[in-house]
Design a protein around this motif. Structure first.
Motif, PDB file in Angstrom:
ATOM      1  N   GLN A 144       0.837  -1.183   0.109  1.00 26.91           N
ATOM      2  CA  GLN A 144       0.069  -0.069   0.026  1.00 26.91           C
ATOM      3  C   GLN A 144       0.797   1.255  -0.099  1.00 26.91           C
ATOM      4  O   GLN A 144       0.384   2.326  -0.691  1.00 26.91           O
ATOM      5  CB  GLN A 144      -0.848   0.005   1.227  1.00 26.91           C
ATOM      6  CG  GLN A 144      -1.898  -1.156   1.467  1.00 26.91           C
ATOM      7  CD  GLN A 144      -3.018  -0.871   0.462  1.00 26.91           C
ATOM      8  OE1 GLN A 144      -3.978  -0.034   0.522  1.00 26.91           O
ATOM      9  NE2 GLN A 144      -3.214  -1.630  -0.389  1.00 26.91           N
ATOM     10  N   GLN A 163      -2.016   1.944  -3.531  1.00 30.69           N
ATOM     11  CA  GLN A 163      -3.166   1.852  -2.498  1.00 30.69           C
ATOM     12  C   GLN A 163      -4.579   1.363  -3.116  1.00 30.69           C
ATOM     13  O   GLN A 163      -4.968   1.905  -4.168  1.00 30.69           O
ATOM     14  CB  GLN A 163      -3.426   3.228  -1.979  1.00 30.69           C
ATOM     15  CG  GLN A 163      -2.394   3.634  -0.777  1.00 30.69           C
ATOM     16  CD  GLN A 163      -2.711   4.807   0.009  1.00 30.69           C
ATOM     17  OE1 GLN A 163      -2.831   5.865  -0.351  1.00 30.69           O
ATOM     18  NE2 GLN A 163      -3.131   4.286   1.433  1.00 30.69           N
ATOM     19  N   LYS A 165      -8.575  -0.652  -2.087  1.00 32.49           N
ATOM     20  CA  LYS A 165      -9.238  -0.952  -1.003  1.00 32.49           C
ATOM     21  C   LYS A 165      -9.025  -2.628  -0.780  1.00 32.49           C
ATOM     22  O   LYS A 165      -8.801  -3.318  -1.450  1.00 32.49           O
ATOM     23  CB  LYS A 165     -10.724  -0.769  -1.582  1.00 32.49           C
ATOM     24  CG  LYS A 165     -11.141   0.741  -1.927  1.00 32.49           C
ATOM     25  CD  LYS A 165     -12.596   0.851  -2.336  1.00 32.49           C
ATOM     26  CE  LYS A 165     -12.872   2.328  -2.686  1.00 32.49           C
ATOM     27  NZ  LYS A 165     -14.378   2.605  -3.016  1.00 32.49           N
ATOM     28  N   THR A 190     -10.130   1.211   3.587  1.00 33.72           N
ATOM     29  CA  THR A 190      -9.135   1.951   3.065  1.00 33.72           C
ATOM     30  C   THR A 190      -8.177   1.898   4.141  1.00 33.72           C
ATOM     31  O   THR A 190      -8.283   2.371   5.095  1.00 33.72           O
ATOM     32  CB  THR A 190      -9.470   3.060   2.282  1.00 33.72           C
ATOM     33  OG1 THR A 190      -9.949   4.174   3.018  1.00 33.72           O
ATOM     34  CG2 THR A 190     -10.311   2.904   1.070  1.00 33.72           C
ATOM     35  N   TYR A 210      -7.368   2.772   9.460  1.00 31.91           N
ATOM     36  CA  TYR A 210      -8.311   2.684   8.755  1.00 31.91           C
ATOM     37  C   TYR A 210      -9.376   3.424   8.551  1.00 31.91           C
ATOM     38  O   TYR A 210      -9.826   4.175   9.289  1.00 31.91           O
ATOM     39  CB  TYR A 210      -8.831   0.990   8.505  1.00 31.91           C
ATOM     40  CG  TYR A 210      -9.611   0.568   9.778  1.00 31.91           C
ATOM     41  CD1 TYR A 210     -10.963   1.176   9.579  1.00 31.91           C
ATOM     42  CD2 TYR A 210      -9.269   0.387  10.980  1.00 31.91           C
ATOM     43  CE1 TYR A 210     -11.681   0.747  10.818  1.00 31.91           C
ATOM     44  CE2 TYR A 210     -10.114  -0.034  11.824  1.00 31.91           C
ATOM     45  CZ  TYR A 210     -11.142   0.216  11.808  1.00 31.91           C
ATOM     46  OH  TYR A 210     -12.111   0.111  13.049  1.00 31.91           O
ATOM     47  N   ASP A 213     -15.000   1.445   4.036  1.00 31.84           N
ATOM     48  CA  ASP A 213     -15.483   1.611   2.982  1.00 31.84           C
ATOM     49  C   ASP A 213     -17.126   1.484   2.793  1.00 31.84           C
ATOM     50  O   ASP A 213     -17.569   0.341   2.752  1.00 31.84           O
ATOM     51  CB  ASP A 213     -14.909   0.732   1.814  1.00 31.84           C
ATOM     52  CG  ASP A 213     -15.263   1.167   0.523  1.00 31.84           C
ATOM     53  OD1 ASP A 213     -16.177   2.171   0.346  1.00 31.84           O
ATOM     54  OD2 ASP A 213     -15.130   0.138  -0.281  1.00 31.84           O
TER      55      ASP A 213
END
Length: 230
Positions: A144, A163, A165, A190, A210, A213
């Motif tokens: 990431q 990066q 999801k 994310t 985090y 999402d």
């Protein structure tokens, strides 16, 4: 009182090939692809649940279904494969909503304010746990924020930092005991930052910050165990 059972694990979610007919070959987690417009064979909420505001299963939902669950024409589900990536030691989670002050002069004269709630909430936090140093999951997390180079003995590949999801399932309470209630959380996120500590041999401590999402159907999943998993 904390119930017995295994808990505190984080699993990576991978989608399989959609099943559109027949009976489900295995118990487990599924993503609903479509629901028959009439006479769906998927489980429905009870009248008591509907009275409390529940709705029926719909496309996009992540659910637990049992082996031999029938599918009607128009029903389609995607089987989910869960791969254990770490043991969670601690999860902080902060949820915030929006409110708007709509106070009138009448409210103010009576010494109170009036508010309405907004349409959006935000959820964020930190996961602390351990992974194995040679796991694909660790590489994916590191990728990431930094490039990852892998020499497998035959080929050499460099994956630029990117990066993406991350789609996880987190077990709040795992149990195979018939009659008990298992508790899971669909946990699409994310990753905003990550920290991994030494030693770099064996068990590897990690934590990452985090944000949930909200567009990928996060939520808690409770189900009563009907049979021991195969």
């Amino acid at each position: 009182m904390k119930p017995g059972g295994k808990d505190g694990k984080l699993y990576k979610v991978a989608e399989g090939v959609a099943i559109t007919s027949g009976a489900l070959p295995a118990s487990g987690f599924y993503k609903i692809k479509s629901v028959a417009s009439s006479d769906s064979s998927l489980p429905q909420p009870s009248s008591a649940a509907i009275a409390k505001g529940a709705r029926a299963i719909r496309a996009g939902d992540y659910v637990h279904l049992w082996k031999n669950q029938a599918l009607a024409a128009g029903d389609a589900v995607i089987p989910l494969t869960l791969t254990l990536i770490g043991f969670v030691k601690d999860v902080s989670n902060s949820k915030t909503g929006q409110t708007y002050d709509v106070s009138t002069q009448e409210n103010l004269d009576s010494g109170v304010r009036e508010y309405i709630t907004g349409a959006f909430t935000e959820s964020s936090g930190t996961i602390n746990g351990t992974v194995e140093t040679d796991s694909d999951a660790q590489r994916e997390l590191l990728n990431q924020f930094s490039s990852v180079a892998i020499d497998d003995g035959t080929n050499y590949a460099v994956f630029p930092a990117k990066q993406t999801k991350q789609d996880y399932m987190m077990s709040r309470r795992e149990t195979d005991t018939v009659g008990e209630t298992a508790v899971w959380e669909h946990f699409p996120v994310t990753v905003e930052s990550i920290q991994m500590d030494k030693p770099l041999d064996g068990e590897q401590n990690f934590n990452f910050n985090y944000k949930i999402d909200g567009g990928n159907h996060p939520g808690m999943i409770y189900y009563t165990v009907r049979e021991i998993s195969e």
